[in-house]
Design a protein around this motif. Sequence first.
Motif, PDB file in Angstrom:
ATOM      1  N   VAL A 269      -2.436   2.604   3.666  1.00 35.67           N
ATOM      2  CA  VAL A 269      -2.772   2.950   2.273  1.00 35.67           C
ATOM      3  C   VAL A 269      -3.334   4.366   2.191  1.00 35.67           C
ATOM      4  CG1 VAL A 269      -4.236   2.335   0.316  1.00 35.67           C
ATOM      5  CG2 VAL A 269      -3.153   0.528   1.657  1.00 35.67           C
ATOM      6  N   ASN A 273      -0.601   6.461   0.265  1.00 33.47           N
ATOM      7  CA  ASN A 273      -0.940   6.435  -1.159  1.00 33.47           C
ATOM      8  C   ASN A 273      -2.009   7.452  -1.513  1.00 33.47           C
ATOM      9  OD1 ASN A 273       0.714   4.247  -0.827  1.00 33.47           O
ATOM     10  ND2 ASN A 273      -0.531   2.820  -1.998  1.00 33.47           N
ATOM     11  N   VAL A 274      -3.148   7.379  -0.824  1.00 35.61           N
ATOM     12  CA  VAL A 274      -4.284   8.230  -1.199  1.00 35.61           C
ATOM     13  C   VAL A 274      -3.940   9.709  -1.007  1.00 35.61           C
ATOM     14  CG1 VAL A 274      -6.670   8.836  -0.641  1.00 35.61           C
ATOM     15  CG2 VAL A 274      -5.980   6.435  -0.726  1.00 35.61           C
ATOM     16  N   GLN A 277      -1.669  10.816  -3.845  1.00 38.25           N
ATOM     17  CA  GLN A 277      -2.333  10.909  -5.141  1.00 38.25           C
ATOM     18  C   GLN A 277      -3.314  12.078  -5.188  1.00 38.25           C
ATOM     19  OE1 GLN A 277      -1.443   9.378  -7.693  1.00 38.25           O
ATOM     20  NE2 GLN A 277      -0.275   7.635  -6.908  1.00 38.25           N
ATOM     21  N   ASP A 361      -5.365   5.156 -10.137  1.00 40.84           N
ATOM     22  CA  ASP A 361      -4.581   4.786  -8.950  1.00 40.84           C
ATOM     23  C   ASP A 361      -5.384   5.041  -7.673  1.00 40.84           C
ATOM     24  OD1 ASP A 361      -2.451   4.026 -10.505  1.00 40.84           O
ATOM     25  OD2 ASP A 361      -1.373   5.921 -10.307  1.00 40.84           O
ATOM     26  N   ARG A 364      -8.054   2.369  -7.329  1.00 37.94           N
ATOM     27  CA  ARG A 364      -7.442   1.104  -6.888  1.00 37.94           C
ATOM     28  C   ARG A 364      -7.134   1.145  -5.396  1.00 37.94           C
ATOM     29  NH1 ARG A 364      -1.571   1.005  -8.529  1.00 37.94           N
ATOM     30  NH2 ARG A 364      -1.673   2.452  -6.770  1.00 37.94           N
ATOM     31  N   ASP A 365      -6.589   2.282  -4.910  1.00 39.05           N
ATOM     32  CA  ASP A 365      -6.255   2.371  -3.484  1.00 39.05           C
ATOM     33  C   ASP A 365      -7.503   2.396  -2.608  1.00 39.05           C
ATOM     34  OD1 ASP A 365      -3.502   2.364  -3.901  1.00 39.05           O
ATOM     35  OD2 ASP A 365      -3.423   4.530  -4.196  1.00 39.05           O
ATOM     36  N   ARG A 368      -8.694  -1.021  -2.326  1.00 37.92           N
ATOM     37  CA  ARG A 368      -7.874  -1.772  -1.364  1.00 37.92           C
ATOM     38  C   ARG A 368      -8.303  -1.477   0.070  1.00 37.92           C
ATOM     39  NH1 ARG A 368      -1.826  -0.377  -2.209  1.00 37.92           N
ATOM     40  NH2 ARG A 368      -1.665  -1.696  -0.352  1.00 37.92           N
TER      41      ARG A 368
END
Length: 419
Positions: A269, A273-274, A277, A361, A364-365, A368
């Motif tokens: 993640v 993702n991070v 973003q 976002d 949220r990540d 997680r």
Amino acid sequence: MVETLAPYGEAPGMRAILGIVAADPVITLLLAALFAWAAHSSVAVVLLVAALAGQRMVPPETAFALVLGANLGSALNPLIATREPAGRRVALGNLLVRFCGCLVALPLLGRITPLVEAIAGGPRVAVADFHLAFNAALALAALPLLGPLAALLRRMLPEVEAPPGAARGLSLDAAHAEMPSMALGDASRHALRMADILEVMLRDAIHLLSGDGPAAERMRAAEREIEGLGAGLQRYLARLDADALNEAEERRLAGLMSFTIQIGHAGDVLARNVATQIGRRRRLGAASANALDLARLLDRLSANLRNAASLLVTEDDRAARRLAAEKRAFRLLEDTHVAAHVAWLREEPARDDAAWTIDLDLLRDLKRINDHLVAAAAYPILRNSGDLLDSRLRAAAPVGAAPRLPALTPPPARVGPAP
């Protein structure tokens, strides 16, 4: 095999095909090499050739060319299947020796064939004798050349140097197999190594906030290292004899397996993702009044990661409860930020909310990642102590009872921005 091939020996089409093959020894050798590679066995092809020769379907010289091809083709399988440099050197050396032997023997088949036929008692025995003699001659010729051949292979396939600080691979030796506690201790050190790499990734994420471009590539490389360490550690733990483990060691093994899986997910993640973003956030910019304090949140995740690594060693119930409470803290932070975002949309419906969306976002990540840290270290301890509930749902109502719906309350008129 001989009985099965007997009817085909009289077929005109089969004899015509074998006649075409026998016309070119090189094609004959390559065809047999292909068959041996597909069959993963030179013996199977040699037995087939012996059966063909016994039925007089191929002449002896063609049969010997097929034997050479069978020996060459079977050497391809270990080279294709092996990935480690040391193993590939052995496979490649075997292939080179056989290839050189075929280069020498193929032009001499016209002279070798009468000698083998004179010694052997028939075509089938001649094929087997030639196969044995070819391999014996290769061994005798190659033995004096093993030193130079090994040096050549080391230059062709050098060792792959591990990156600085990389952990050594895990191998289950005899001592660890007999004493699972030692194996679990070694596995714990590698699990902590995964946590250390993840903490470096969190620091690189902070650097990425300030525009450190190479930090994203370092994060991806670190994620691949975590993935490799986790896969190796899981295979290592799976090889331990379950019957040799006591109850405490079984719990320890399950905890280590869960830790490696969750740390691997957290790294995935963070890198995929991070990092992406954060790059988008820097390009678009964020409203200073409402923007997330990402550096503070990443520092908080680093602290939680250090606590999770400590729990892997101490298994302290109170520390596990404190780490589990971080899950609620991140959930409340997400709820507050979502409420602030909804209030902002009501007040400024026409303004672009791309920066807000990116922050949501990211939050949220990060939540997680924190969930994975809690599941990696706190939950196994709380589950073993009986402090972790199986479900957060209420007990089911009795059959026939009317369902109770939650009361609907209007949203607040105005919600301030997230802290």
